[in-house]
Design a protein around this motif. Structure first.
Motif, PDB file in Angstrom:
ATOM      1  N   ASP A  89      40.071  53.041  59.332  1.00 21.79           N
ATOM      2  CA  ASP A  89      41.526  52.959  59.158  1.00 21.79           C
ATOM      3  C   ASP A  89      41.825  52.804  57.672  1.00 21.79           C
ATOM      4  O   ASP A  89      41.413  51.827  57.040  1.00 21.79           O
ATOM      5  CB  ASP A  89      42.092  51.776  59.931  1.00 21.79           C
ATOM      6  CG  ASP A  89      43.593  51.651  59.758  1.00 21.79           C
ATOM      7  OD1 ASP A  89      44.330  52.330  60.478  1.00 21.79           O
ATOM      8  OD2 ASP A  89      44.010  50.879  58.862  1.00 21.79           O
ATOM      9  N   VAL A 121      52.974  47.561  59.388  1.00 23.38           N
ATOM     10  CA  VAL A 121      51.586  47.667  58.926  1.00 23.38           C
ATOM     11  C   VAL A 121      51.037  46.340  58.409  1.00 23.38           C
ATOM     12  O   VAL A 121      50.023  45.832  58.900  1.00 23.38           O
ATOM     13  CB  VAL A 121      51.460  48.741  57.818  1.00 23.38           C
ATOM     14  CG1 VAL A 121      50.052  48.747  57.213  1.00 23.38           C
ATOM     15  CG2 VAL A 121      51.801  50.115  58.367  1.00 23.38           C
ATOM     16  N   THR A 173      58.314  50.269  57.614  1.00 19.34           N
ATOM     17  CA  THR A 173      56.912  50.619  57.418  1.00 19.34           C
ATOM     18  C   THR A 173      56.107  49.380  57.032  1.00 19.34           C
ATOM     19  O   THR A 173      55.007  49.147  57.553  1.00 19.34           O
ATOM     20  CB  THR A 173      56.775  51.697  56.332  1.00 19.34           C
ATOM     21  OG1 THR A 173      57.531  52.847  56.722  1.00 19.34           O
ATOM     22  CG2 THR A 173      55.327  52.085  56.118  1.00 19.34           C
ATOM     23  N   LEU A 175      53.106  57.336  55.138  1.00 19.65           N
ATOM     24  CA  LEU A 175      53.748  56.980  56.403  1.00 19.65           C
ATOM     25  C   LEU A 175      55.253  57.192  56.319  1.00 19.65           C
ATOM     26  O   LEU A 175      55.868  57.729  57.252  1.00 19.65           O
ATOM     27  CB  LEU A 175      53.439  55.524  56.756  1.00 19.65           C
ATOM     28  CG  LEU A 175      51.984  55.176  57.081  1.00 19.65           C
ATOM     29  CD1 LEU A 175      51.852  53.670  57.328  1.00 19.65           C
ATOM     30  CD2 LEU A 175      51.493  55.949  58.297  1.00 19.65           C
ATOM     31  N   ARG A 208      50.216  57.399  61.522  1.00 17.79           N
ATOM     32  CA  ARG A 208      49.152  56.435  61.197  1.00 17.79           C
ATOM     33  C   ARG A 208      47.804  56.918  61.733  1.00 17.79           C
ATOM     34  O   ARG A 208      46.754  56.687  61.119  1.00 17.79           O
ATOM     35  CB  ARG A 208      49.517  55.070  61.790  1.00 17.79           C
ATOM     36  CG  ARG A 208      48.455  53.961  61.606  1.00 17.79           C
ATOM     37  CD  ARG A 208      48.486  53.396  60.210  1.00 17.79           C
ATOM     38  NE  ARG A 208      47.485  52.352  59.990  1.00 17.79           N
ATOM     39  CZ  ARG A 208      47.674  51.055  60.212  1.00 17.79           C
ATOM     40  NH1 ARG A 208      48.833  50.617  60.671  1.00 17.79           N
ATOM     41  NH2 ARG A 208      46.724  50.173  59.959  1.00 17.79           N
ATOM     42  N   SER A 209      47.826  57.592  62.865  1.00 17.76           N
ATOM     43  CA  SER A 209      46.575  58.048  63.479  1.00 17.76           C
ATOM     44  C   SER A 209      45.829  59.047  62.603  1.00 17.76           C
ATOM     45  O   SER A 209      44.612  59.215  62.746  1.00 17.76           O
ATOM     46  CB  SER A 209      46.866  58.689  64.838  1.00 17.76           C
ATOM     47  OG  SER A 209      47.737  59.803  64.690  1.00 17.76           O
ATOM     48  N   LEU A 224      45.672  58.793  59.292  1.00 20.43           N
ATOM     49  CA  LEU A 224      45.192  58.118  58.094  1.00 20.43           C
ATOM     50  C   LEU A 224      43.863  57.422  58.383  1.00 20.43           C
ATOM     51  O   LEU A 224      43.746  56.198  58.384  1.00 20.43           O
ATOM     52  CB  LEU A 224      46.241  57.145  57.571  1.00 20.43           C
ATOM     53  CG  LEU A 224      47.516  57.813  57.041  1.00 20.43           C
ATOM     54  CD1 LEU A 224      48.453  56.779  56.440  1.00 20.43           C
ATOM     55  CD2 LEU A 224      47.197  58.897  56.010  1.00 20.43           C
ATOM     56  N   LEU A 245      44.526  52.181  55.838  1.00 23.82           N
ATOM     57  CA  LEU A 245      45.314  51.045  55.350  1.00 23.82           C
ATOM     58  C   LEU A 245      44.462  49.784  55.300  1.00 23.82           C
ATOM     59  O   LEU A 245      44.525  49.002  54.340  1.00 23.82           O
ATOM     60  CB  LEU A 245      46.534  50.834  56.240  1.00 23.82           C
ATOM     61  CG  LEU A 245      47.783  51.685  55.998  1.00 23.82           C
ATOM     62  CD1 LEU A 245      48.290  51.555  54.575  1.00 23.82           C
ATOM     63  CD2 LEU A 245      47.585  53.125  56.361  1.00 23.82           C
TER      64      LEU A 245
END
Length: 324
Positions: free
Chosen positions: A125, A36, A32, A154, A160-161, A163, A127
């Motif tokens: 996004d 990222v 992860t 995650l 991810r989509s 978040l 993150l």
């Protein structure tokens, strides 16, 4: 005895190494982290929006009027759509109240206030937002913790989509920060999905308010008429809470509804039990509309520590329950 030195950052690239180290220490999977953190970029729009937030001097006594905020957030559109949802989903509303003990109209009011009933949940996004705000440094510890929580989502299988959210890092129908998603996301209809299920969003808001101390069967507050002879100095609070002191210093000390009546503070609408404790808030000062507020108002403040926010949620909830 050695003294820990603050981390010196040479740029965002250097800071990503700090985030990676924190993530590893928190047990985030290496896959992860690798998927990222190396690809994060600063978001200049997020920084600009954060710096535009109203503030003023920390000890400023200036208070803007409540009426313009109320007009913007307790609109006929929000009232009518919320009332329609309240009427059409009565069975769901009863189920939510029975399960969590929270007035369902308040859940709808928060849902409407935060996202216009799911229409506007944000497309930033998460993150990238959280890493940017952490690096900026105004609330570094808070946003680093939320960044790690997003990585943990995650790890738990959240795509991810999903978040995506606001420029401030809130996501989903309840507009939760990632740590609250981990802690309080609740299943209302089969599987906890606060991004796609309205019932899960409402159940999660209910779980939050219950966790914040919501007391079943007690209304958030009521408008009142204040006697011209009220001695406000005698009911001024001396408590200084550790969180949001500027917000709470506008509240009086706690008195029972019976005591408020004896002081000439008279409800103009819905009643609250005589023995219930309440605080007085005059958002536009003396000679304007005032409110007596129960401990459940404090639960709404926990969601967003702003008197204008909590008042507008409560007033929108009342109009929703009244049918418009």
């Amino acid at each position: 005895m050695s003294v820990a030195r603050p981390v010196v950052l040479s740029g965002f690239g250097s800071y990503k190494n700090v985030l990676a180290a924190r993530a590893r220490a928190a047990g985030v999977r290496e896959a992860t982290i690798g998927a990222v953190i190396p690809y994060l970029s600063q978001n200049a729009r997020v920084i600009a929006l954060d710096r535009q937030q109203p503030g003023g001097p920390p000890n400023s006594n200036f208070i803007p009027p409540f009426a313009p905020y109320r007009a913007q957030h307790v609109t006929s559109d929000l009232i009518n759509r919320g009332a329609a949802r309240f009427q059409s989903g009565r069975a769901q509303m009863r189920w939510l109240e029975q399960r969590f003990g929270v007035e369902p109209q308040v859940l709808l009011a928060i849902f409407g206030h935060e996202t216009s009933y799911g229409r506007v949940t944000g497309n930033f996004d998460l993150l990238e937002v959280l890493a940017t705000l952490a690096y900026e440094g105004r609330r570094r510890q808070f946003f680093e913790d939320e960044f790690i929580a997003a990585l943990q989502l995650l790890d738990r299988g959240t795509p991810r989509s999903r978040l995506k959210g606001s420029w401030a890092g809130a996501t989903g129908y309840p507009q939760f920060m990632p740590s609250n998603v981990l802690r309080l996301a609740t299943d209302g209809d089969g599987s906890a999905n606060i991004w796609g299920s309205e019932m899960d969003g409402l159940a999660s808001i209910a779980a939050y308010l219950r966790d914040a101390g919501w007391k079943p069967g007690i209304h958030w507050g009521i408008p009142v008429r204040v006697s011209p002879s009220l001695n406000r100095a005698a009911v001024r609070t001396t408590l200084v809470p550790p969180r949001c002191p500027q917000v709470f210093r506008r509240h009086s000390r706690w008195l029972s509804m019976r005591e408020w009546r004896q002081l000439g503070v008279i409800p103009t609408g819905q009643a609250i039990p005589e023995g219930e404790m309440a605080t007085l808030l005059e958002p536009d000062g003396p000679s304007a509309t005032a409110y007596l507020l129960t401990s459940n108002y404090r639960a709404i403040l926990d969601y967003n520590c702003s008197n204008f926010y909590a008042l507008s949620v409560g007033l929108l909830a009342d109009r929703i329950a009244a049918g418009g």
